[in-house]
Design a protein around this motif. Structure first.
Motif, PDB file in Angstrom:
ATOM      1  N   LEU A 379       0.823  -1.203   0.000  1.00  0.00           N
ATOM      2  CA  LEU A 379       0.000   0.000   0.000  1.00  0.00           C
ATOM      3  C   LEU A 379       0.860   1.256   0.000  1.00  0.00           C
ATOM      4  N   GLN A 380       1.925   1.259   0.789  1.00  0.00           N
ATOM      5  CA  GLN A 380       2.833   2.412   0.823  1.00  0.00           C
ATOM      6  C   GLN A 380       3.536   2.609  -0.521  1.00  0.00           C
ATOM      7  N   ASP A 381       4.020   1.509  -1.092  1.00  0.00           N
ATOM      8  CA  ASP A 381       4.698   1.596  -2.396  1.00  0.00           C
ATOM      9  C   ASP A 381       3.737   2.112  -3.469  1.00  0.00           C
ATOM     10  N   PHE A 382       2.506   1.636  -3.405  1.00  0.00           N
ATOM     11  CA  PHE A 382       1.486   2.082  -4.363  1.00  0.00           C
ATOM     12  C   PHE A 382       1.257   3.581  -4.237  1.00  0.00           C
ATOM     13  N   CYS A 383       1.140   4.076  -3.009  1.00  0.00           N
ATOM     14  CA  CYS A 383       0.890   5.508  -2.786  1.00  0.00           C
ATOM     15  C   CYS A 383       2.089   6.355  -3.194  1.00  0.00           C
ATOM     16  N   GLU A 384       3.300   5.872  -2.914  1.00  0.00           N
ATOM     17  CA  GLU A 384       4.494   6.602  -3.335  1.00  0.00           C
ATOM     18  C   GLU A 384       4.564   6.672  -4.861  1.00  0.00           C
ATOM     19  N   TYR A 385       4.210   5.583  -5.517  1.00  0.00           N
ATOM     20  CA  TYR A 385       4.193   5.563  -6.975  1.00  0.00           C
ATOM     21  C   TYR A 385       3.158   6.566  -7.502  1.00  0.00           C
ATOM     22  N   TYR A 386       1.994   6.605  -6.850  1.00  0.00           N
ATOM     23  CA  TYR A 386       0.912   7.487  -7.292  1.00  0.00           C
ATOM     24  C   TYR A 386       1.279   8.955  -7.106  1.00  0.00           C
ATOM     25  N   VAL A 387       2.035   9.252  -6.061  1.00  0.00           N
ATOM     26  CA  VAL A 387       2.494  10.628  -5.844  1.00  0.00           C
ATOM     27  C   VAL A 387       3.387  11.070  -7.004  1.00  0.00           C
ATOM     28  N   THR A 388       4.264  10.166  -7.451  1.00  0.00           N
ATOM     29  CA  THR A 388       5.221  10.475  -8.518  1.00  0.00           C
ATOM     30  C   THR A 388       4.581  10.435  -9.902  1.00  0.00           C
ATOM     31  N   TYR A 389       3.688   9.458 -10.113  1.00  0.00           N
ATOM     32  CA  TYR A 389       3.088   9.265 -11.445  1.00  0.00           C
ATOM     33  C   TYR A 389       1.558   9.218 -11.336  1.00  0.00           C
ATOM     34  N   PRO A 390       0.918  10.318 -10.994  1.00  0.00           N
ATOM     35  CA  PRO A 390      -0.532  10.305 -10.778  1.00  0.00           C
ATOM     36  C   PRO A 390      -1.357  10.043 -12.032  1.00  0.00           C
ATOM     37  N   ASN A 391      -0.772  10.285 -13.192  1.00  0.00           N
ATOM     38  CA  ASN A 391      -1.538  10.143 -14.437  1.00  0.00           C
ATOM     39  C   ASN A 391      -1.200   8.879 -15.217  1.00  0.00           C
ATOM     40  N   HIS A 392      -0.350   8.014 -14.652  1.00  0.00           N
ATOM     41  CA  HIS A 392      -0.021   6.773 -15.349  1.00  0.00           C
ATOM     42  C   HIS A 392      -1.215   5.826 -15.370  1.00  0.00           C
ATOM     43  N   SER A 393      -1.293   5.035 -16.407  1.00  0.00           N
ATOM     44  CA  SER A 393      -2.336   4.013 -16.497  1.00  0.00           C
ATOM     45  C   SER A 393      -2.150   2.980 -15.396  1.00  0.00           C
ATOM     46  N   PRO A 394      -3.239   2.444 -14.841  1.00  0.00           N
ATOM     47  CA  PRO A 394      -3.120   1.378 -13.841  1.00  0.00           C
ATOM     48  C   PRO A 394      -2.318   0.182 -14.329  1.00  0.00           C
ATOM     49  N   ASP A 395      -2.208   0.004 -15.641  1.00  0.00           N
ATOM     50  CA  ASP A 395      -1.419  -1.117 -16.163  1.00  0.00           C
ATOM     51  C   ASP A 395       0.028  -1.042 -15.684  1.00  0.00           C
ATOM     52  N   ALA A 396       0.503   0.191 -15.421  1.00  0.00           N
ATOM     53  CA  ALA A 396       1.889   0.373 -14.978  1.00  0.00           C
ATOM     54  C   ALA A 396       2.093  -0.051 -13.528  1.00  0.00           C
ATOM     55  N   TRP A 397       1.015  -0.286 -12.783  1.00  0.00           N
ATOM     56  CA  TRP A 397       1.140  -0.693 -11.377  1.00  0.00           C
ATOM     57  C   TRP A 397       1.748  -2.086 -11.230  1.00  0.00           C
ATOM     58  N   ILE A 398       1.803  -2.841 -12.312  1.00  0.00           N
ATOM     59  CA  ILE A 398       2.266  -4.225 -12.249  1.00  0.00           C
ATOM     60  C   ILE A 398       3.691  -4.322 -11.718  1.00  0.00           C
ATOM     61  N   GLN A 399       4.461  -3.231 -11.827  1.00  0.00           N
ATOM     62  CA  GLN A 399       5.846  -3.234 -11.352  1.00  0.00           C
ATOM     63  C   GLN A 399       5.928  -3.127  -9.828  1.00  0.00           C
ATOM     64  N   ILE A 400       4.803  -2.840  -9.164  1.00  0.00           N
ATOM     65  CA  ILE A 400       4.782  -2.711  -7.706  1.00  0.00           C
ATOM     66  C   ILE A 400       4.579  -4.096  -7.085  1.00  0.00           C
ATOM     67  N   LYS A 401       5.460  -4.469  -6.196  1.00  0.00           N
ATOM     68  CA  LYS A 401       5.377  -5.781  -5.570  1.00  0.00           C
ATOM     69  C   LYS A 401       4.081  -5.905  -4.775  1.00  0.00           C
ATOM     70  N   GLY A 402       3.350  -6.980  -5.016  1.00  0.00           N
ATOM     71  CA  GLY A 402       2.097  -7.202  -4.318  1.00  0.00           C
ATOM     72  C   GLY A 402       0.871  -6.841  -5.132  1.00  0.00           C
ATOM     73  N   ILE A 403       1.086  -6.206  -6.288  1.00  0.00           N
ATOM     74  CA  ILE A 403      -0.024  -5.858  -7.172  1.00  0.00           C
ATOM     75  C   ILE A 403       0.041  -6.728  -8.419  1.00  0.00           C
ATOM     76  N   GLY A 404      -1.031  -7.454  -8.649  1.00  0.00           N
ATOM     77  CA  GLY A 404      -1.095  -8.345  -9.802  1.00  0.00           C
ATOM     78  C   GLY A 404      -2.206  -7.940 -10.756  1.00  0.00           C
ATOM     79  N   PRO A 405      -2.440  -8.743 -11.779  1.00  0.00           N
ATOM     80  CA  PRO A 405      -3.450  -8.427 -12.800  1.00  0.00           C
ATOM     81  C   PRO A 405      -4.855  -8.237 -12.237  1.00  0.00           C
ATOM     82  N   TRP A 406      -5.234  -9.047 -11.212  1.00  0.00           N
ATOM     83  CA  TRP A 406      -6.588  -8.919 -10.661  1.00  0.00           C
ATOM     84  C   TRP A 406      -6.784  -7.541 -10.042  1.00  0.00           C
ATOM     85  N   THR A 407      -5.821  -7.080  -9.256  1.00  0.00           N
ATOM     86  CA  THR A 407      -5.921  -5.772  -8.598  1.00  0.00           C
ATOM     87  C   THR A 407      -6.028  -4.658  -9.630  1.00  0.00           C
TER      88      THR A 407
END
Length: 458
Positions: A379-407
């Motif tokens: 959750l923290q990594d996701f929020c830090e990523y969102y702070v830096t890249y707020p307009n990125h597509s959710p598809d880019a979240w796959i690089q965050i550990k713990g986030i998979g295709p279902w999420t």
């Protein structure tokens, strides 16, 4: 400019003729009826005397009729019709451009092309091909329609109506309004006394609309203090560009619209807010076509949820947080965590909580959440990523550990209301596929609806 009418085949002509004769609300906003003798165009539900078919032509969008010199009917008010996108899944660039022009009426055409990643010339070519008018014309017509809706339904002064509609001043509004409708804003405006400091508006939809289904879904997932769900209403807080407000949507039994009460600190954000509310309740769904596709895919008619919609959440960030905290636990347990997160890290104004920002969550150690350390880190990594890249597509979240295709798919389905998400790895979906003979490919491009339909049948 080519006259882009809807008559494409004798069968289609027959369908629209029957729809206007019967004033079928299921076709409200799907097409508009222009009457050559009066130079006025109407919705399919207009109660006025029916014109002869020889004096009628059909348009896919109100803006097309306006481009041909027709004025919007003051009785049925085309400005209040549900939206309809004829090329969803076919010409996505046109669809996205139309949505951006409607949601962000303060943006220039150049701003729109930059967001779309295309040239101004190519956008003009697309609009000429599919709509028969230019992007600028579409934008101005849309602003006038939105202003007309506000003049009919609210007590806002003319200057505020102008700014809410994307005009720089009341003078620019009056000039364009008179030129396009033949009337002045004051001729539309009836004497109103504003007894409520909040804004009251209506959002129309095409029936069937299953309020009980969407109300029950949202009730089970309501965050304490942020959302309130009753038998006939849904309320929540929101933030746009850091400015906080709230809205309440009331379902009117027997009517094809929701009544909104809105607290909005900046009137220029109104079009964005209304568009998001329409998305949360999926008010613009072409429900007849969707239900036909679900039956074609194998859903038994007696199991079909009549008027099913995609219940959304405010944005992809909130949807991502919901999905992460909801991994491998019950809905009830996930909502308890989300409520605790909101009440600990979110702002509180009066008795209303606001969903915490990515910055607030990323800076917290989250020790108050009784979840595995790996989930907190995700959750923290996701929020830090969102702070830096707020307009990125959710598809880019796959690089965050713990986030998979279902999420990611869940966030796109509820935070963006994408209609063709298929959660084939979902355990409930797998069980339902084993139980019923379903071919998900036959429900495309509406597989998100199939997902919700199968969830409801569990």
């Amino acid at each position: 400019m080519t006259n882009q009418v809807l008559i494409k085949s004798p069968m289609q002509t027959s369908i629209y003729k029957q729809a206007r004769i019967t004033r079928d609300p299921r076709f409200d906003g799907v097409f508009f009826i222009a009457v050559k003798t009066t130079h006025i165009f109407c919705r399919s539900i207009c109660p006025a005397n029916l014109p002869h078919e020889k004096n009628v032509e059909y348009f896919q969008h109100a803006q097309q009729a306006m481009n041909q010199g027709y004025r919007p009917c003051l009785r049925c008010r085309p400005d209040s019709a549900p939206q309809s996108y004829a090329w969803k899944g076919v010409e996505t660039t046109v669809n996205r451009a139309m949505r951006l022009l409607r949601e962000h009426n303060d943006l220039t055409i150049k701003d729109i092309t930059l967001k779309l990643g295309i040239s101004d010339r190519y956008l003009r070519q697309l609009f000429a091909k599919y709509l028969g008018l230019s992007p600028k014309q579409y934008q101005v017509f849309n602003k006038v329609l939105f202003a007309k809706k506000l003049l009919h339904e609210t007590a806002m002064n003319i200057e505020n109506v102008a700014h809410a509609s994307g005009f720089a001043s009341s003078r620019r509004l009056q000039h364009n309004f008179k030129q396009i409708t033949g009337l002045t804003p004051l001729q539309i405006r009836k004497n109103k006394v504003n007894q409520n400091q909040n804004l009251i508006l209506k959002l129309h939809f095409r029936p069937p609309f299953n309020w009980h289904y969407i109300q029950n879904f949202l009730l089970k997932r309501a965050i304490d203090g942020l959302e309130t769900v009753t038998a006939d209403s849904y309320s929540r807080t929101f933030s746009i560009d850091g400015l906080k407000g709230w809205f309440t949507a009331n379902y009117q039994q027997g009517e094809n619209y929701l009544t909104l009460e809105i607290n909005l600190p900046k009137i220029e954000h109104l079009s964005i807010l209304l568009s998001n509310i329409e998305r949360i309740f999926d008010l613009n769904a072409d429900i007849l076509q969707i239900q036909q596709q679900l039956i074609k895919s194998g859903i038994p008619k007696d199991k079909l949820i009549d008027g099913i919609r995609l219940p959304g959440v405010w944005d992809t960030f909130e949807a991502g947080c919901r999905a992460i905290l909801g991994q491998q636990i019950s809905v009830k347990a996930a909502i308890s965590l989300l409520s605790l997160l909101t009440q600990t890290l979110g702002d509180k104004i009066a008795d209303r909580y606001y969903f915490p920002t990515p910055q607030a969550i990323s800076k917290s150690n989250l020790e108050f959440l009784k979840i595995p350390k790996s989930r907190k880190q995700c959750l923290q990594d996701f929020c830090e990523y969102y702070v830096t890249y707020p307009n990125h597509s959710p598809d880019a979240w796959i690089q965050i550990k713990g986030i998979g295709p279902w999420t990611i798919s869940y966030a796109k389905m509820r935070g963006m209301s994408e209609p063709n998400i298929w959660l084939e790895t979902d355990l409930i979906i797998k069980k339902q596929l084993d139980r019923y003979k379903i071919d998900s490919t036959l429900s495309s491009p509406w597989r998100s609806y199939l997902t919700f339909q199968l969830w409801s049948m569990a």
